[in-house]
Design a protein around this motif. Sequence first.
Motif, PDB file in Angstrom:
ATOM      1  N   UNK A  55       0.831  -1.207   0.000  1.00  9.07           N
ATOM      2  CA  UNK A  55       0.000   0.000   0.000  1.00  9.07           C
ATOM      3  C   UNK A  55       0.867   1.258   0.000  1.00  9.07           C
ATOM      4  N   UNK A  56       0.562   2.170  -0.885  1.00  6.61           N
ATOM      5  CA  UNK A  56       1.251   3.454  -0.944  1.00  6.61           C
ATOM      6  C   UNK A  56       2.561   3.445  -1.704  1.00  6.61           C
ATOM      7  N   UNK A  57       2.899   2.329  -2.349  1.00  9.39           N
ATOM      8  CA  UNK A  57       4.158   2.259  -3.110  1.00  9.39           C
ATOM      9  C   UNK A  57       4.139   3.212  -4.306  1.00  9.39           C
ATOM     10  N   UNK A  58       2.984   3.754  -4.617  1.00  7.68           N
ATOM     11  CA  UNK A  58       2.843   4.687  -5.742  1.00  7.68           C
ATOM     12  C   UNK A  58       3.121   6.127  -5.314  1.00  7.68           C
ATOM     13  N   UNK A  59       3.520   6.320  -4.068  1.00  8.84           N
ATOM     14  CA  UNK A  59       3.846   7.648  -3.557  1.00  8.84           C
ATOM     15  C   UNK A  59       5.329   7.703  -3.199  1.00  8.84           C
ATOM     16  N   UNK A  60       6.000   8.750  -3.617  1.00 10.14           N
ATOM     17  CA  UNK A  60       7.361   9.033  -3.149  1.00 10.14           C
ATOM     18  C   UNK A  60       7.187   9.823  -1.864  1.00 10.14           C
ATOM     19  N   UNK A  61       7.310   9.140  -0.734  1.00 10.41           N
ATOM     20  CA  UNK A  61       7.019   9.745   0.562  1.00 10.41           C
ATOM     21  C   UNK A  61       8.016  10.840   0.919  1.00 10.41           C
ATOM     22  N   UNK A  63       9.391  12.978  -1.159  1.00 11.07           N
ATOM     23  CA  UNK A  63       9.038  14.181  -1.919  1.00 11.07           C
ATOM     24  C   UNK A  63       7.549  14.491  -1.819  1.00 11.07           C
ATOM     25  N   UNK A  64       6.794  13.606  -1.169  1.00 13.27           N
ATOM     26  CA  UNK A  64       5.354  13.754  -1.010  1.00 13.27           C
ATOM     27  C   UNK A  64       4.659  13.998  -2.349  1.00 13.27           C
ATOM     28  N   UNK A  65       4.981  13.121  -3.325  1.00 13.81           N
ATOM     29  CA  UNK A  65       4.351  13.242  -4.635  1.00 13.81           C
ATOM     30  C   UNK A  65       4.179  11.875  -5.266  1.00 13.81           C
ATOM     31  N   UNK A  66       3.304  11.825  -6.224  1.00  9.10           N
ATOM     32  CA  UNK A  66       2.992  10.611  -6.964  1.00  9.10           C
ATOM     33  C   UNK A  66       4.179  10.225  -7.827  1.00  9.10           C
ATOM     34  N   UNK A  67       4.525   8.927  -7.853  1.00  9.87           N
ATOM     35  CA  UNK A  67       5.616   8.488  -8.721  1.00  9.87           C
ATOM     36  C   UNK A  67       5.061   8.245 -10.127  1.00  9.87           C
ATOM     37  N   UNK A  68       5.933   8.182 -11.148  1.00  7.35           N
ATOM     38  CA  UNK A  68       5.448   7.873 -12.498  1.00  7.35           C
ATOM     39  C   UNK A  68       4.676   6.544 -12.483  1.00  7.35           C
ATOM     40  N   UNK A  69       3.596   6.485 -13.214  1.00  8.87           N
ATOM     41  CA  UNK A  69       2.710   5.316 -13.279  1.00  8.87           C
ATOM     42  C   UNK A  69       2.012   5.037 -11.949  1.00  8.87           C
ATOM     43  N   UNK A  70       1.988   6.001 -11.061  1.00 10.99           N
ATOM     44  CA  UNK A  70       1.387   5.813  -9.750  1.00 10.99           C
ATOM     45  C   UNK A  70      -0.095   5.482  -9.794  1.00 10.99           C
ATOM     46  N   UNK A  71      -0.824   6.142 -10.674  1.00 12.40           N
ATOM     47  CA  UNK A  71      -2.265   5.876 -10.776  1.00 12.40           C
ATOM     48  C   UNK A  71      -2.493   4.439 -11.236  1.00 12.40           C
ATOM     49  N   UNK A  72      -1.714   3.971 -12.206  1.00 12.08           N
ATOM     50  CA  UNK A  72      -1.836   2.601 -12.679  1.00 12.08           C
ATOM     51  C   UNK A  72      -1.472   1.607 -11.582  1.00 12.08           C
ATOM     52  N   UNK A  73      -0.446   1.929 -10.797  1.00  2.82           N
ATOM     53  CA  UNK A  73      -0.048   1.057  -9.694  1.00  2.82           C
ATOM     54  C   UNK A  73      -1.176   0.945  -8.666  1.00  2.82           C
ATOM     55  N   UNK A  74      -1.800   2.066  -8.363  1.00  2.00           N
ATOM     56  CA  UNK A  74      -2.911   2.052  -7.412  1.00  2.00           C
ATOM     57  C   UNK A  74      -4.089   1.258  -7.975  1.00  2.00           C
ATOM     58  N   UNK A  75      -4.378   1.423  -9.252  1.00  2.00           N
ATOM     59  CA  UNK A  75      -5.476   0.678  -9.871  1.00  2.00           C
ATOM     60  C   UNK A  75      -5.220  -0.825  -9.791  1.00  2.00           C
ATOM     61  N   UNK A  76      -3.988  -1.247 -10.023  1.00  2.00           N
ATOM     62  CA  UNK A  76      -3.636  -2.661  -9.918  1.00  2.00           C
ATOM     63  C   UNK A  76      -3.767  -3.139  -8.469  1.00  2.00           C
TER      64      UNK A  76
END
Length: 113
Positions: A55-61, A63-76
């Motif tokens: 959980x939350x691997x799609x966030x760069x904690x 830098x407090x920002x979404x990583x590239x492909x973060x939305x797709x990672x969350x959807x998966x």
Amino acid sequence: MYCFCEQKETLVLKVEGDVGADPLWCNQCSCNFDLEDIPISDELKGELMRWGNKYGKWIDWDKDKLIPNGIEMEEEHNKQGSILTEKVKKELRGKYRVKFSPSTMARGYANNQ
């Protein structure tokens, strides 16, 4: 399952990921349950823990920002959570109602960038 609800017990669980928490909760009071206390197979407990730990691997904690492909990672992650919820329902059939609460964190980060 004993929880913080007024009646001290729930029959409605939800599968939901969160940082540093087991992924099973009371659907009413949001009490977090220890997977070891849930009457499901050890195999399913392991699957849930592996899923929850992602959980939350799609966030760069840092830098407090979404990583590239973060939305797709969350959807998966949500797809896998839905599959696991069905497995929990099957194993707890007749004892508890089980719902899935998908993550929407990535969309919130995407809207703020």
